[in-house]
Design an enzyme around this catalytic site. Structure first.
Site, short mmCIF file in Angstrom:
data_model
loop_
_atom_site.label_atom_id
_atom_site.label_comp_id
_atom_site.label_asym_id
_atom_site.label_seq_id
_atom_site.Cartn_x
_atom_site.Cartn_y
_atom_site.Cartn_z
N ASP A 176 -32.66 33.62 57.67
CA ASP A 176 -33.38 33.17 56.48
C ASP A 176 -33.71 31.70 56.71
O ASP A 176 -32.87 30.81 56.52
CB ASP A 176 -32.51 33.37 55.24
CG ASP A 176 -33.20 32.89 53.98
OD1 ASP A 176 -34.31 32.33 54.08
OD2 ASP A 176 -32.63 33.07 52.89
N TYR B 46 -27.48 31.10 50.25
CA TYR B 46 -28.30 31.63 49.15
C TYR B 46 -29.56 32.23 49.74
O TYR B 46 -30.17 31.65 50.64
CB TYR B 46 -28.67 30.50 48.19
CG TYR B 46 -29.59 30.91 47.06
CD1 TYR B 46 -29.15 31.74 46.03
CD2 TYR B 46 -30.91 30.45 47.01
CE1 TYR B 46 -30.00 32.10 44.99
CE2 TYR B 46 -31.77 30.81 45.98
CZ TYR B 46 -31.30 31.64 44.97
OH TYR B 46 -32.14 32.00 43.95
N LYS C 284 -40.89 27.73 51.25
CA LYS C 284 -40.77 26.29 50.97
C LYS C 284 -41.73 25.40 51.77
O LYS C 284 -42.89 25.29 51.42
CB LYS C 284 -39.31 25.85 51.15
CG LYS C 284 -38.37 26.53 50.11
CD LYS C 284 -37.08 25.78 49.95
CE LYS C 284 -36.00 26.56 49.21
NZ LYS C 284 -35.99 26.38 47.77
C1 PLP Z 1 -32.40 29.83 52.13
C2 PLP Z 1 -33.16 30.35 50.96
N1 PLP Z 1 -33.62 31.61 50.98
C3 PLP Z 1 -34.32 32.14 49.98
C4 PLP Z 1 -34.60 31.40 48.86
C5 PLP Z 1 -35.40 31.99 47.75
O1 PLP Z 1 -36.67 31.45 47.75
P1 PLP Z 1 -37.54 31.42 46.40
O2 PLP Z 1 -36.84 30.49 45.46
O3 PLP Z 1 -38.88 30.94 46.86
O4 PLP Z 1 -37.56 32.81 45.87
C6 PLP Z 1 -34.15 30.08 48.77
C7 PLP Z 1 -34.43 29.25 47.60
O5 PLP Z 1 -33.87 28.22 47.37
C8 PLP Z 1 -33.40 29.55 49.85
O6 PLP Z 1 -32.91 28.30 49.82
#
Ligand code: PLP
Length: 445
Positions: A235, A138, A263
């Protein structure tokens, strides 16, 4: 007086402000207090929190040092929307120092914005169309990556959007491959290499619990991207700072071209970041004339920058990782023993502060393996844990987290409760509507 949750549903769709906050069986949850490893609800129930808001509060909720830094920022600067502040410079320097791939870095408010801009600049740099992602990963809510996360078995191997309202040509420009499958990667590059702008991955796919990456897989990605001139994006929104101050790239020794962060960077305050190779980052329009437009009213807000600086300082100065890794290991080993003693087929996976007990036999290398997980047992066990004041999100395949504020006594309580919860969950037959796959696209097909 009407219950707050009922009032919420009158004026907020579903009564919550993000998908996957409204949990079947727990739709009246109103949070009133959070501190350390715990939160309380409006009915006076207290939970030891292993959900941790999907991952940010690595130090625990409402960490006093982070709170003090935010308050101090509020007394001195505010958002002015022009120029730069000392905090932004210090944070960028810190990230460049800590994260191997980061030569230059830009701040966003969320992880989704960071991954959005990573893909945009990859296309700007290469002039190419395609993006590669992996089943189970994700990367946020935007169109290019809103597909193939927690897919139903019959959807694996097809484009499986998590939302309606996405142009089919956007979905078609994203190739979805199985994780840990270097042959699939080599085939995709052999066929489409000239048109692949970027490969984006969670180096550890934590949005389906925990699939640990094989080193050969990461090496293949690096090799193929370099050969084809594609941009490799790690990511690290979950893995960054939580697993290592330099992210999974510091652990694996594989350096991507771009890295997205979020996060745990600010312990719960809204900060995202995108950093990487200077030649790519210089394409953004924060540099006058940069062709890849980049903006955000709240980017680099002094309060959240102060939160990030205070968080990173504490992660560097105190034995946070040592503590959470030790408790994480205790939990993983302890849970495996509990499930084995009950003859319940289980695989307890995780890394460092992250743990997840799948109810299945055999290894977990790819998303396909996770289709063997008994969702009824996974969710039922977590619903039963609630009765012991323990909160692990009762949705299929979700991971759990330990923070600096969790104690050995919390772990003892979890391990004791796990036996009863698992024993009872074995007999439960649940309605899994809304708890077992991700997204609402199915409802409209
Ligand atoms: C691996 C990863 N990338 C991107 C995101 C998106 O981040 P945000 O919810 O701060 O937009 C998340 C959110 O859970 C994530 O787990």
């Amino acid at each position: 007086m009407k219950h707050l949750a009922e009032r919420a549903r009158q004026v907020i769709p579903g009564g919550v402000n993000s998908g996957q906050r409204s949990i079947p069986g727990l739709t009246d949850l109103v949070i009133t207090e959070a501190a350390g490893a715990r939160f309380r609800d409006s009915q006076g129930r207290e939970y030891v929190d292993y959900h941790a808001a999907f991952g940010p509060p690595l130090l625990g909720h409402n960490d006093p040092d982070v709170g003090a830094a935010v308050a101090e920022a509020g007394r001195t600067v505010d958002l002015c929307g022009v120029g730069v502040t000392a905090g932004e410079v210090e944070l960028a320097e810190t990230l460049a120092e800590l994260v191997p791939s980061v030569e230059k870095v830009l701040l966003t408010s969320t992880g989704s914005e960071a991954t959005f801009h990573a893909l945009r600049v990859a296309r700007a740099a290469t002039g190419r169309r395609l993006v590669v992602k992996f089943q189970g990963c994700y990367h946020g809510w935007h169109d290019a990556v809103s597909l193939n996360v927690i897919s139903a078995p019959e959807k694996v191997g097809t484009h499986d959007p998590i939302s309606t309202g996405i142009l089919p040509e956007v979905l078609e420009a994203t190739l979805v491959l199985p994780f840990n499958d270097e042959q699939a990667v080599r085939r995709a590059f052999a066929e489409h290499g000239d048109d692949i702008a970027a490969v984006i991955l969670e180096p550890v796919p934590h949005n389906v619990g925990c699939l640990l990456p094989e080193q050969e897989f990461l090496r293949t990605l690096r090799e193929e991207c370099t050969r084809a001139g594609s941009v490799l994006i790690f990511d690290e929104v979950i893995t960054g700072f939580r697993h290592h101050l330099g992210g999974w790239q510091a652990i694996s020794g594989i350096t991507p071209d771009l890295t997205t962060m979020g996060k745990a960077i600010a312990n719960g305050y809204p900060v995202g970041a995108l950093g990487g190779r200077a030649d790519l980052m210089e394409l953004f329009s924060s540099r006058p004339g940069g062709p890849a437009f980049f903006a955000g009213t709240y980017n680099g807000h002094p309060a959240v920058v102060a939160a990030a600086l205070a968080t990173l300082r504490k992660l560097r100065e105190e034995p946070v990782h040592e503590h959470v890794f030790r408790l994480g290991e205790r939990i993983r080993t302890g849970l495996a023993e509990v499930f084995a003693s009950l003859d319940i087929p289980a695989l307890v996976s995780g890394y460092g502060s992250v743990f997840v007990g799948y109810f299945m036999t055999g290894p977990a290398r790819t998303y396909d393996d996770l289709l063997r997980n008994d969702a009824n047992m996974f969710i039922g066990y977590r619903r039963r844990l609630l009765e012991h004041g323990i909160f692990e999100l009762p949705l299929n395949l979700k991971r759990s987290h330990v923070s600096y504020a969790h104690t050995d006594a919390d772990v003892d309580h979890l391990l004791e409760s796990a036996a009863t919860a698992a024993e009872l969950a074995r007999g439960d037959v649940l309605d899994l509507t809304g708890a077992s796959t991700m997204g609402g696209a199915d409802a409209h097909r």
